[in-house]
Motif scaffolding. Structure first.
Motif, PDB file in Angstrom:
ATOM      1  N   VAL A 134       0.847  -1.184   0.000  1.00  0.00           N
ATOM      2  CA  VAL A 134       0.000   0.000   0.000  1.00  0.00           C
ATOM      3  C   VAL A 134       0.887   1.240   0.000  1.00  0.00           C
ATOM      4  N   GLY A 135       0.737   2.058  -1.035  1.00  0.00           N
ATOM      5  CA  GLY A 135       1.464   3.319  -1.111  1.00  0.00           C
ATOM      6  C   GLY A 135       0.667   4.427  -0.444  1.00  0.00           C
ATOM      7  N   LEU A 136       1.322   5.144   0.453  1.00  0.00           N
ATOM      8  CA  LEU A 136       0.673   6.208   1.213  1.00  0.00           C
ATOM      9  C   LEU A 136       1.411   7.527   0.987  1.00  0.00           C
ATOM     10  N   ASP A 137       0.699   8.635   1.171  1.00  0.00           N
ATOM     11  CA  ASP A 137       1.375   9.926   1.089  1.00  0.00           C
ATOM     12  C   ASP A 137       0.964  10.891   2.194  1.00  0.00           C
ATOM     13  N   GLU A 138       0.238  10.380   3.186  1.00  0.00           N
ATOM     14  CA  GLU A 138      -0.093  11.216   4.338  1.00  0.00           C
ATOM     15  C   GLU A 138       0.915  10.940   5.448  1.00  0.00           C
ATOM     16  N   HIS A 139       1.446  12.013   6.010  1.00  0.00           N
ATOM     17  CA  HIS A 139       2.456  11.898   7.062  1.00  0.00           C
ATOM     18  C   HIS A 139       1.803  12.250   8.389  1.00  0.00           C
ATOM     19  N   ALA A 140       1.477  11.208   9.145  1.00  0.00           N
ATOM     20  CA  ALA A 140       0.799  11.365  10.428  1.00  0.00           C
ATOM     21  C   ALA A 140       1.414  10.372  11.410  1.00  0.00           C
ATOM     22  N   ALA A 141       1.407  10.715  12.674  1.00  0.00           N
ATOM     23  CA  ALA A 141       2.049   9.885  13.701  1.00  0.00           C
ATOM     24  C   ALA A 141       1.506   8.459  13.693  1.00  0.00           C
ATOM     25  N   GLU A 142       0.191   8.281  13.601  1.00  0.00           N
ATOM     26  CA  GLU A 142      -0.380   6.928  13.631  1.00  0.00           C
ATOM     27  C   GLU A 142       0.098   6.090  12.451  1.00  0.00           C
ATOM     28  N   LEU A 143       0.226   6.691  11.275  1.00  0.00           N
ATOM     29  CA  LEU A 143       0.737   5.956  10.111  1.00  0.00           C
ATOM     30  C   LEU A 143       2.223   5.652  10.272  1.00  0.00           C
ATOM     31  N   TYR A 144       2.978   6.590  10.818  1.00  0.00           N
ATOM     32  CA  TYR A 144       4.397   6.344  11.068  1.00  0.00           C
ATOM     33  C   TYR A 144       4.589   5.220  12.079  1.00  0.00           C
ATOM     34  N   ARG A 145       3.684   5.104  13.058  1.00  0.00           N
ATOM     35  CA  ARG A 145       3.780   3.991  14.008  1.00  0.00           C
ATOM     36  C   ARG A 145       3.699   2.662  13.283  1.00  0.00           C
ATOM     37  N   LYS A 146       2.838   2.560  12.272  1.00  0.00           N
ATOM     38  CA  LYS A 146       2.731   1.318  11.484  1.00  0.00           C
ATOM     39  C   LYS A 146       4.009   1.111  10.665  1.00  0.00           C
ATOM     40  N   PHE A 147       4.465   2.172   9.993  1.00  0.00           N
ATOM     41  CA  PHE A 147       5.632   2.054   9.123  1.00  0.00           C
ATOM     42  C   PHE A 147       6.898   1.706   9.898  1.00  0.00           C
ATOM     43  N   PHE A 148       7.117   2.367  11.025  1.00  0.00           N
ATOM     44  CA  PHE A 148       8.351   2.198  11.790  1.00  0.00           C
ATOM     45  C   PHE A 148       8.252   1.175  12.912  1.00  0.00           C
ATOM     46  N   LEU A 149       7.124   0.422  12.989  1.00  0.00           N
ATOM     47  CA  LEU A 149       6.896  -0.521  14.090  1.00  0.00           C
ATOM     48  C   LEU A 149       7.136   0.201  15.411  1.00  0.00           C
ATOM     49  N   GLY A 150       6.535   1.386  15.501  1.00  0.00           N
ATOM     50  CA  GLY A 150       6.843   2.288  16.596  1.00  0.00           C
ATOM     51  C   GLY A 150       5.863   2.268  17.741  1.00  0.00           C
ATOM     52  N   GLY A 151       6.347   2.792  18.846  1.00  0.00           N
ATOM     53  CA  GLY A 151       5.552   2.892  20.048  1.00  0.00           C
ATOM     54  C   GLY A 151       5.228   4.323  20.398  1.00  0.00           C
ATOM     55  N   GLU A 152       4.744   4.516  21.604  1.00  0.00           N
ATOM     56  CA  GLU A 152       4.318   5.775  22.201  1.00  0.00           C
ATOM     57  C   GLU A 152       2.960   6.189  21.636  1.00  0.00           C
ATOM     58  N   THR A 153       2.493   7.339  22.071  1.00  0.00           N
ATOM     59  CA  THR A 153       1.189   7.843  21.645  1.00  0.00           C
ATOM     60  C   THR A 153       1.310   9.323  21.332  1.00  0.00           C
ATOM     61  N   GLY A 154       0.214   9.886  20.860  1.00  0.00           N
ATOM     62  CA  GLY A 154       0.208  11.314  20.557  1.00  0.00           C
ATOM     63  C   GLY A 154       1.091  11.639  19.378  1.00  0.00           C
ATOM     64  N   LEU A 155       1.925  12.672  19.529  1.00  0.00           N
ATOM     65  CA  LEU A 155       2.745  13.155  18.424  1.00  0.00           C
ATOM     66  C   LEU A 155       4.156  12.588  18.417  1.00  0.00           C
ATOM     67  N   THR A 156       4.436  11.620  19.275  1.00  0.00           N
ATOM     68  CA  THR A 156       5.773  11.035  19.360  1.00  0.00           C
ATOM     69  C   THR A 156       5.732   9.589  18.872  1.00  0.00           C
TER      70      THR A 156
END
Length: 163
Positions: free
Chosen positions: A66-88
């Protein structure tokens, strides 16, 4: 949808992807790939030359890119296998998580088909390339369908076409 051949089956459309309740926003590209299969072949040599007489699928995999072009924290959490909440977003701290998934493919007037599954993982499918900064910056995630034995009628999910 009519049976082929019919020009009514030609589609120009777009997709909506929701994983674990998160709408992935603007989807700029979508690929479905069922080709990662391994086949065990058996040959008979009863007549001298070996001839293929049986094939069995021993490994199968269904993925969506899936190609995405919206840059949002929740999407970055999926892309980077990331943690935390909010804007981090803290990259690479969470393992893959089993989630549900719905993908809808639509044309301008209606839903053409939907894919739904109860067990998928999301991970990056390549580098996030910020390029030359002369276009919208996109990135891709891969959604892998995992077998869900709790759904014996559709352990890899289900495509449903509209009439």
């Amino acid at each position: 949808m009519p049976l082929p051949p019919s020009t009514a089956n030609y589609q120009v459309g777009g997709a909506k992807v929701i994983v674990g309740g998160l709408d992935f926003g603007n989807v700029v590209s979508l690929e479905a790939d069922p080709t990662d299969i391994t086949v065990l072949q058996h040959f008979t040599a009863r007549s001298g030359a070996r001839k293929l007489d049986k094939q069995v699928v021993v490994q199968k995999r269904l993925t969506f890119r899936v190609g995405l072009d919206e840059h949002a924290a929740e999407l970055y959490r999926k892309f980077f296998l990331g943690g935390e909440t909010g804007l981090t977003v803290t990259p690479l701290v969470l393992p893959l998580v089993d989630l549900n998934c719905v993908i809808e493919y639509r044309n301008e007037t209606a839903l053409v088909w939907s894919y739904s599954h109860t067990k998928v993982n999301v991970r990056p499918s390549g580098a996030m390339d910020f390029g030359e900064f002369d276009d919208f910056v996109g990135y891709e995630v891969e959604i892998e369908a995992l077998e869900d034995t709790a759904v014996p009628s559709a352990p890899q999910g289900r495509f449903t076409f509209t009439a």
